[in-house]
Design a protein around this motif. Structure first.
Motif, PDB file in Angstrom:
ATOM      1  N   LEU A  20       0.827  -1.041  -0.082  1.00  0.00           N
ATOM      2  CA  LEU A  20      -0.059   0.028   0.072  1.00  0.00           C
ATOM      3  C   LEU A  20       0.790   1.275  -0.078  1.00  0.00           C
ATOM      4  O   LEU A  20       0.473   2.336  -0.525  1.00  0.00           O
ATOM      5  CB  LEU A  20      -0.976   0.035   1.292  1.00  0.00           C
ATOM      6  N   SER A  21       1.924   1.333   0.676  1.00  0.00           N
ATOM      7  CA  SER A  21       2.905   2.577   0.955  1.00  0.00           C
ATOM      8  C   SER A  21       3.196   2.857  -0.419  1.00  0.00           C
ATOM      9  O   SER A  21       3.394   4.102  -1.017  1.00  0.00           O
ATOM     10  CB  SER A  21       3.933   2.194   1.937  1.00  0.00           C
ATOM     11  N   ARG A  24       0.609   4.192  -2.748  1.00  0.00           N
ATOM     12  CA  ARG A  24       0.250   5.514  -2.423  1.00  0.00           C
ATOM     13  C   ARG A  24       1.265   6.395  -2.637  1.00  0.00           C
ATOM     14  O   ARG A  24       1.069   7.652  -3.159  1.00  0.00           O
ATOM     15  CB  ARG A  24      -0.071   5.573  -0.953  1.00  0.00           C
ATOM     16  N   TYR A  29      -4.970   5.354  -4.899  1.00  0.00           N
ATOM     17  CA  TYR A  29      -5.974   5.732  -4.236  1.00  0.00           C
ATOM     18  C   TYR A  29      -6.456   7.216  -4.121  1.00  0.00           C
ATOM     19  O   TYR A  29      -7.665   7.737  -3.670  1.00  0.00           O
ATOM     20  CB  TYR A  29      -5.991   5.505  -2.659  1.00  0.00           C
ATOM     21  N   HIS A 102      -2.912  -3.392  -5.832  1.00  0.00           N
ATOM     22  CA  HIS A 102      -3.917  -2.441  -5.268  1.00  0.00           C
ATOM     23  C   HIS A 102      -4.353  -1.401  -6.348  1.00  0.00           C
ATOM     24  O   HIS A 102      -5.495  -1.076  -5.968  1.00  0.00           O
ATOM     25  CB  HIS A 102      -2.886  -1.493  -4.382  1.00  0.00           C
ATOM     26  N   GLU A 141      -4.754  -4.545   3.849  1.00  0.00           N
ATOM     27  CA  GLU A 141      -4.207  -3.379   3.917  1.00  0.00           C
ATOM     28  C   GLU A 141      -5.185  -2.272   3.825  1.00  0.00           C
ATOM     29  O   GLU A 141      -5.335  -1.163   4.382  1.00  0.00           O
ATOM     30  CB  GLU A 141      -2.855  -3.091   2.849  1.00  0.00           C
ATOM     31  N   ALA A 142      -5.799  -2.444   2.658  1.00  0.00           N
ATOM     32  CA  ALA A 142      -7.052  -1.423   2.271  1.00  0.00           C
ATOM     33  C   ALA A 142      -8.047  -1.260   3.588  1.00  0.00           C
ATOM     34  O   ALA A 142      -8.483  -0.118   3.732  1.00  0.00           O
ATOM     35  CB  ALA A 142      -7.548  -1.780   0.969  1.00  0.00           C
ATOM     36  N   GLU A 144      -7.419  -1.677   6.486  1.00  0.00           N
ATOM     37  CA  GLU A 144      -6.842  -1.274   7.777  1.00  0.00           C
ATOM     38  C   GLU A 144      -6.673   0.526   7.539  1.00  0.00           C
ATOM     39  O   GLU A 144      -6.985   1.067   8.409  1.00  0.00           O
ATOM     40  CB  GLU A 144      -5.499  -2.025   7.896  1.00  0.00           C
ATOM     41  N   ALA A 145      -6.502   0.852   6.346  1.00  0.00           N
ATOM     42  CA  ALA A 145      -6.112   2.035   6.068  1.00  0.00           C
ATOM     43  C   ALA A 145      -7.722   2.977   5.747  1.00  0.00           C
ATOM     44  O   ALA A 145      -7.473   4.079   5.432  1.00  0.00           O
ATOM     45  CB  ALA A 145      -5.557   2.184   4.612  1.00  0.00           C
ATOM     46  N   LEU A 147      -9.853   2.229   3.386  1.00  0.00           N
ATOM     47  CA  LEU A 147     -10.223   2.431   1.935  1.00  0.00           C
ATOM     48  C   LEU A 147     -11.232   1.209   1.507  1.00  0.00           C
ATOM     49  O   LEU A 147     -11.700   1.629   0.235  1.00  0.00           O
ATOM     50  CB  LEU A 147      -8.922   2.129   1.248  1.00  0.00           C
TER      51      LEU A 147
END
Length: 432
Positions: A20-21, A24, A29, A102, A141-142, A144-145, A147
Motif C-alpha cells: 500500500l505504501s 500511494r 487511491y 492495489h 491493507e486497504a 486497515e487504511a 479504503l
C-alpha cells in the motif's frame, strides 16, 4: 503510436510494488477519493466515454455493461471480478495481481461505488496460491487504511470485498459458470437470458469484469477520458498488456496502446529466437484463430484483428517458429479443451473428444485426407451450437490451421508420421 505505455506496470521493478505504501507514493487511491466526490451515474458515463472495452477477451464496452443494471430491481447489486485466468497462453492478470494488486483493489472500490454495490468478489484461480495471498494481503491493507469497509474515506459509502479461491476449472472463466461456482454449485454455464446484469449472483443484478478492465479504471478517473482515448484507436481506445511467449527472444508483458502490431512488439522483444523464422502465432490465446507471418502488420485492436479473420481475445501472443509442428500444437490445445469441457452440452463434450482422436491419428500418420474434412465437419457442428464459448473457441485453432497449413497435415499422412524433430522445439514440444 508504437512506444510502450507503462501504466499498470509502471512500478513493477520496485521490490515493494505490491504494498500500500508503494502504491500511494505514486498517487494510489487519489482516484478513489475523486470518484467518491462524484455521482455514481457520472462515473458510469465517464467510463462509457473513455471507450474502455473489456480486457478479458470479448471486448464488450465496460461502461455499457455497468449501465445495464436495472434501476428498479430491489435486490442488492454485486461486482464480481473474474480473476480465473486460464486461457492457454494468457498470463497478464496473474503478474498484475502479484506486482500491483492495489490497482485492482482501488478499481474494485471505484466500480462498486459507480454501480452502487456494497459487496464485491474477486474470484481467483485456485492453483495460484501465491496470488491469492498477495491479493488478500492488499485487501487487508486497504481495510486497515479505511479504503474498504464502513464509511470509506468518510464518504458514507460502505464496501466489503471477498477474495474467493476457485477450484481450477477452465470453464469457470465463463462468467455464469463463475457465478454458479461462487454460489457453491458445480461450475457450469447458465442459459442466457437472463444475463448477469438482471439475474446474476444470488439472482441479483451483477457486473462481471476482468481484472485488467477493473484495474484500468483508476487511471481513467485520475487522468480523464481524453488522456485514455489519446491512446489506441478510435474504436479500441487505451492501452493493454500484450503477453509475448514461446519462441521469442525476450518473452514477457508489453503494455502498449491497442493498435500496435506484432512486428513492433517483436522489435521490442528482440524478435523470434535466433536462427529461426516466425511460422504462426495466436493474437488472443489458443481459442482465437491462428495468424501467420503475413499478419505481422495487422493492428492489434478489436476491429482490425476481427477483419483479418481472428479475435484480439486476451492479447496472448504465443509465438511459434519454424521448428513447430502445427498438427501437434493444435492437438495439444484440443486435448486441453476436451479435458476442460464441463460436459453440459453434447456438441462440446463429444466434439472435442472426437477431435482429439482424429488429430492423434493425423499426427501419427495413420489417418487419411478425409479426416481433415471430418475435423471441419465436427467444427461446423460445434461452432454456434455449444452452450457457451468454450466449444466455439475450440474450433478456432483447428479450422485456421487447416486453412493455412493443410499441406502440413497431408505431409504427416504421406510420410507416415510427424516430419518435425520435436527436440528442436524447445518451448512447445521437446526438452528445454
Amino acid at each position: 503510436m508504437t512506444t510502450l505505455t507503462p501504466v499498470l506496470s509502471k512500478n513493477w521493478d520496485r521490490p515493494d510494488s505490491f504494498t500500500l505504501s508503494a502504491y500511494r507514493e505514486d498517487g494510489g487511491y487519489r482516484a478513489l477519493r475523486t470518484a467518491l466526490g462524484m455521482q455514481p451515474d457520472a462515473l458510469v458515463e465517464m467510463v462509457k466515454s473513455s471507450g474502455l472495452r473489456g480486457r478479458g477477451g470479448a471486448g464488450f464496452p465496460t461502461g455499457m455493461k455497468w449501465g445495464f443494471l436495472p434501476k428498479d430491481n430491489p435486490n442488492p447489486r454485486y461486482l464480481v471480478v473474474n480473476a480465473d485466468e486460464s486461457e492457454p497462453g494468457t498470463c497478464k492478470d496473474i503478474p498484475l495481481m502479484l506486482a500491483n494488486p492495489h490497482s485492482l483493489v482501488e478499481g474494485v472500490a471505484i466500480a462498486s461505488y459507480a454501480i452502487k454495490s456494497n459487496l464485491a468478489f474477486i474470484y481467483v484461480r485456485g492453483e495460484v496460491l501465491h496470488v491469492i495471498r498477495r491479493v488478500r494481503h492488499a485487501v487487508a491493507e486497504a481495510y486497515e487504511a479505511g479504503l474498504l469497509g464502513k464509511d470509506v474515506l468518510g464518504s458514507g459509502f460502505d464496501l466489503d470485498v471477498v477474495v474467493h479461491a476457485g477450484a481450477g476449472a477452465y470453464i469457470c472463466g465463463e462468467e455464469t459458470a463463475l457465478l454458479d461456482s461462487l454460489e457453491g454449485y458445480r461450475g457450469q454455464p447458465r442459459l442466457k437470458p437472463p444475463f448477469p446484469a438482471v439475474a446474476g449472483l444470488y439472482a441479483s443484478p451483477t457486473v462481471v469484469n476482468n481484472v485488467e478492465s477493473i484495474a484500468s479504471v483508476p487511471s481513467i478517473v485520475a487522468n480523464g477520458t481524453e488522456w485514455f482515448t489519446a491512446m489506441g484507436t478510435e474504436k479500441s481506445a487505451g492501452f493493454g498488456f500484450f503477453s509475448l511467449s514461446g519462441h521469442v527472444t525476450r518473452p514477457g508483458q508489453y503494455e502498449a496502446p491497442l493498435g500496435v502490431t506484432l512486428r513492433e512488439l517483436l522489435d521490442m522483444a528482440g524478435g523470434v529466437r535466433a536462427g529461426h523464422e516466425l511460422k504462426f502465432w495466436t493474437p488472443g490465446g489458443s481459442s482465437t484463430p491462428i495468424f501467420t507471418a503475413e499478419h505481422l502488420d495487422t493492428p492489434l485492436d478489436f476491429e482490425s484483428v476481427g477483419a483479418a479473420g481472428s479475435m484480439l481475445g486476451t492479447r496472448a501472443l504465443q509465438i511459434f517458429d519454424d521448428t513447430t509442428c502445427v498438427v501437434r500444437a493444435v492437438g495439444r490445445w484440443i486435448q486441453f479443451y476436451a479435458h476442460e469441457s464441463c460436459g453440459k452440452c453434447t456438441p462440446c463434450r463429444e466434439g472435442n473428444f472426437w477431435m482429439v482422436q482424429v488429430l492423434d491419428r493425423l499426427e501419427n500418420g495413420q489417418g487419411t485426407e478425409a479426416d481433415l474434412d471430418k475435423l471441419l465437419d465436427i467444427c461446423d457442428n460445434l461452432l454456434g451450437r455449444s452452450f457457451c464459448a468454450l466449444g466455439d473457441g475450440a474450433t478456432s485453432p483447428v479450422t485456421s490451421s487447416i486453412k493455412y497449413f493443410r499441406q502440413e497435415y497431408i505431409d504427416h499422412l504421406e510420410q507416415g508420421g510427424c516430419p518435425f524433430d520435436h527436440a528442436k522445439s524447445t518451448v512447445w514440444g521437446g526438452a528445454r
